[in-house]
Design an enzyme around this catalytic site. Structure first.
Site, PDB file in Angstrom:
ATOM      1  N   ASP A 124      10.282  -6.635 -41.044  1.00 32.14           N
ATOM      2  CA  ASP A 124      10.213  -6.566 -40.245  1.00 32.14           C
ATOM      3  C   ASP A 124      10.660  -8.255 -39.127  1.00 32.14           C
ATOM      4  O   ASP A 124       9.650  -8.672 -40.388  1.00 32.14           O
ATOM      5  CB  ASP A 124       9.324  -5.632 -39.436  1.00 32.14           C
ATOM      6  CG  ASP A 124       7.889  -6.021 -39.620  1.00 32.14           C
ATOM      7  OD1 ASP A 124       7.429  -6.414 -40.283  1.00 32.14           O
ATOM      8  OD2 ASP A 124       6.796  -6.237 -38.862  1.00 32.14           O
ATOM      9  N   GLU A 125      10.534  -8.279 -37.837  1.00 29.65           N
ATOM     10  CA  GLU A 125      10.029  -9.979 -37.773  1.00 29.65           C
ATOM     11  C   GLU A 125      10.847 -11.299 -39.037  1.00 29.65           C
ATOM     12  O   GLU A 125       9.588 -11.595 -38.807  1.00 29.65           O
ATOM     13  CB  GLU A 125       9.285 -10.169 -37.093  1.00 29.65           C
ATOM     14  CG  GLU A 125       8.396  -9.188 -35.743  1.00 29.65           C
ATOM     15  CD  GLU A 125       7.470  -8.136 -35.643  1.00 29.65           C
ATOM     16  OE1 GLU A 125       6.596  -8.729 -34.016  1.00 29.65           O
ATOM     17  OE2 GLU A 125       6.341  -9.325 -36.538  1.00 29.65           O
ATOM     18  N   ALA A 126      11.614 -10.804 -39.906  1.00 30.09           N
ATOM     19  CA  ALA A 126      12.166 -11.840 -40.385  1.00 30.09           C
ATOM     20  C   ALA A 126      12.641 -12.963 -40.009  1.00 30.09           C
ATOM     21  O   ALA A 126      13.956 -13.330 -40.189  1.00 30.09           O
ATOM     22  CB  ALA A 126      12.318 -10.963 -42.004  1.00 30.09           C
TER      23      ALA A 126
END
Length: 540
Positions: free
Chosen positions: A345-347
């Site tokens: 996530d949230e890369a």
């Protein structure tokens, strides 16, 4: 002055008759009640058979209650695993009742009986039969017996949870409960990266999860602020990357022996540990520990803030995949469960092309070491491996495009675990005045956290693709066990019910009454909880 008159013989006879009637009434009132009257009185004192969280699949009240006494035995048969469950039950019940409650392999129809038998129970279901002579819990597998014991606990007065002798009586309402879970994945995630929690603190949470038949413990073991698991081939991950936490505290990490103990303890409560190593983003602790994992070869400083999305493994370097292979190999060897979570996530600092490339190389590594991939739902922006599970954490306001990407993956065979942030993220504030937690996903009071249906929550996701629900607890603002409990309870109980109970039982108005009855139980257990004004808690 009026003269005094003696009573006439007729009046004397009448008074005598009245005295005889009164004496007779006193005698009847003081007499021992008949067995039928005693049974009715006991039944009124017993907790209602269906006053349980999660709501059982089927409840049929009736007959006399069973009373646990000094003579009660816990009968377990010859199975060593069933004996262990019996010893667990005895350990729960002995301190408050003051009774010896011996666990015995001897037969008999009385007492508390734990039986394994073939039947339509599934891997985790059970049947509980209660009557005047005893309580029998029957299941096809030990996990079902263990879940049945949790129901037995809740059918007893809340004081049964105390660690000193209480007055009782210890009555279990008469009737039959038939029960099995709606979903096979009923999880809770604990973030030990933002703030570190000791083995004993994790065990305490495990015990609380077990009471509500949760069966997955997802441990978020790495993030920008801390790396929490020892890796022999990359030792600085723990010793350097684990040396701090949000706010700059001392951090900490689990040795391999520590992690094995958590896994063992969770298994004894029939929870499977799902470890997570978040990548390619949320990796500053790893990047700070080994310069070669950075594209420029320069290690950044350790990070103790709460921003997200600024870190990334170097997707183009071969050493990155040596690192990933070593970490997954060592972690998989420590983890008997089926799953390994790779985050994803949230890369935001990883290009879409690099993200797709990274996931294409990393997912086969998980399979190579015998595990099934779990990732946050951004994994569906790449190509999920066959059999992979995507954990959806979006909001009601998440874009239709992103939701459709998840739905398309689900239609193509990817399993879905639902963790909508504005419903069951346990770190969201209840109200604007909540002293702990965050509010980026909104305020999440108890009714909102409960009042949704996992089966039809995401448009276009087939009901058959939904594996279950999981309630994550991120710990940017959480530093101790009391904090965990205040944010988890009462919302965790609702998440557990969403995962266990049939959709037909789902009703806020009846649930909040059953939930209110849990308050005294939490107090007896020493659990700090939020007394939501939406719930009719008993007066203290």
């Amino acid at each position: 002055m009026r003269p005094h008159h003696r009573p006439t013989p007729r009046v004397t006879r009448l008074l005598g008759s009245l005295l005889l009637v009164a004496a007779a009434g006193t005698f009847v009132a003081g007499a021992a009640p008949t067995p039928e009257v005693a049974a009715e009185e006991a039944a009124r004192k017993a907790r209602p058979l269906g006053e349980v969280v999660p709501a059982p699949a089927s409840v049929a009240p009736g007959g006399s209650p069973y009373r646990i006494t000094r003579d009660t035995r816990i009968r377990v048969g010859a199975s060593q695993e069933v004996r262990r469950i019996g010893e667990y039950a005895a350990k729960v019940l002995r301190p408050s009742t003051g009774y010896p409650l011996p666990v015995t392999a001897s037969g008999g129809q009385d007492g508390i009986r734990l039986r394994l038998a073939k039947g339509a129970f599934g891997a985790e279901g059970y049947r509980l039969d209660s009557g005047a002579k005893g309580v029998t819990i029957t299941a096809a597998k030990p996990a079902g017996l263990f879940h049945g014991v949790q129901t037995l606990r809740q059918l007893l007065p809340a004081a049964v949870e105390k660690d000193s002798v209480q007055p009782g009586p210890w009555l279990i309402a008469g009737g039959t409960v038939k029960d099995s879970p709606r979903y096979g994945w009923r999880g809770a995630m604990l973030d030990v990266s933002r703030h570190f929690f000791t083995v004993d603190q994790v065990k305490r949470y495990v015990d609380q999860l077990a009471l509500y038949k949760v069966n997955k413990l997802h441990l978020h073991l790495s993030d920008d602020q801390g790396w929490r698991i020892a890796v022999d081939s990359w030792p600085r991950l723990a010793t350097h990357g684990g040396s701090t936490q949000v706010g700059g505290g001392p951090g900490g990490f689990y040795t391999k022996a520590d992690y094995k103990e958590i896994v063992r303890y969770a298994a004894s409560r029939y929870l499977e540990v799902v470890p997570e190593i978040d990548m390619p983003g949320h990796t500053n602790a790893a990047l700070a520990s080994y310069a070669e994992l950075n594209c420029d070869g320069v290690a950044p400083p350790l990070y103790t803030g709460t921003d997200v999305g600024f870190s990334s493994l170097c997707v183009s370097k071969d050493v990155t995949y040596d690192f990933v292979d070593d970490v997954i190999r060592e972690l998989a060897a420590l983890t008997p469960g089926r799953y390994l979570h790779i985050g994803g996530d949230e890369a935001h600092s990883t290009s879409h092309e690099d993200y797709v490339t990274f996931m294409a190389r990393v997912q086969p590594v998980v399979a190579k070491y015998g595990k099934t991939v779990v990732g946050w739902h951004q994994l569906t922006g790449a190509t999920p491996a066959k059999g992979a599970v995507a954990q959806y954490w979006g909001l009601d306001g998440t874009s239709a495009e992103e939701k459709e990407r998840v739905a398309a993956a689900a239609r193509n065979g990817t399993g879905i675990v639902l963790s909508p942030a504005d419903r069951i993220y346990l770190d969201m504030k209840y109200t604007a005045d909540t002293p702990l937690g965050l509010d980026w996903a909104g305020l999440v009071e108890v009714e909102r956290s409960y009042d949704w249906d996992p089966g039809n929550y995401l448009p276009g996701v087939p009901a058959s693709a939904v594996r279950g629900v999981e309630a994550p607890l991120w710990t940017e603002t959480i530093t101790k066990s009391d904090d965990i409990e205040y944010m988890a309870f009462p919302r965790l109980a609702g998440a557990a019910e969403l995962g266990w109970s049939p959709a037909a039982t789902h009703d806020w108005d009846t649930y909040k009454v059953r939930l209110a009855a849990q308050g005294p139980r939490w107090e007896a257990l020493g659990i700090d909880y939020y007394r939501s004004p939406q719930v009719p808690w008993p007066a203290r």
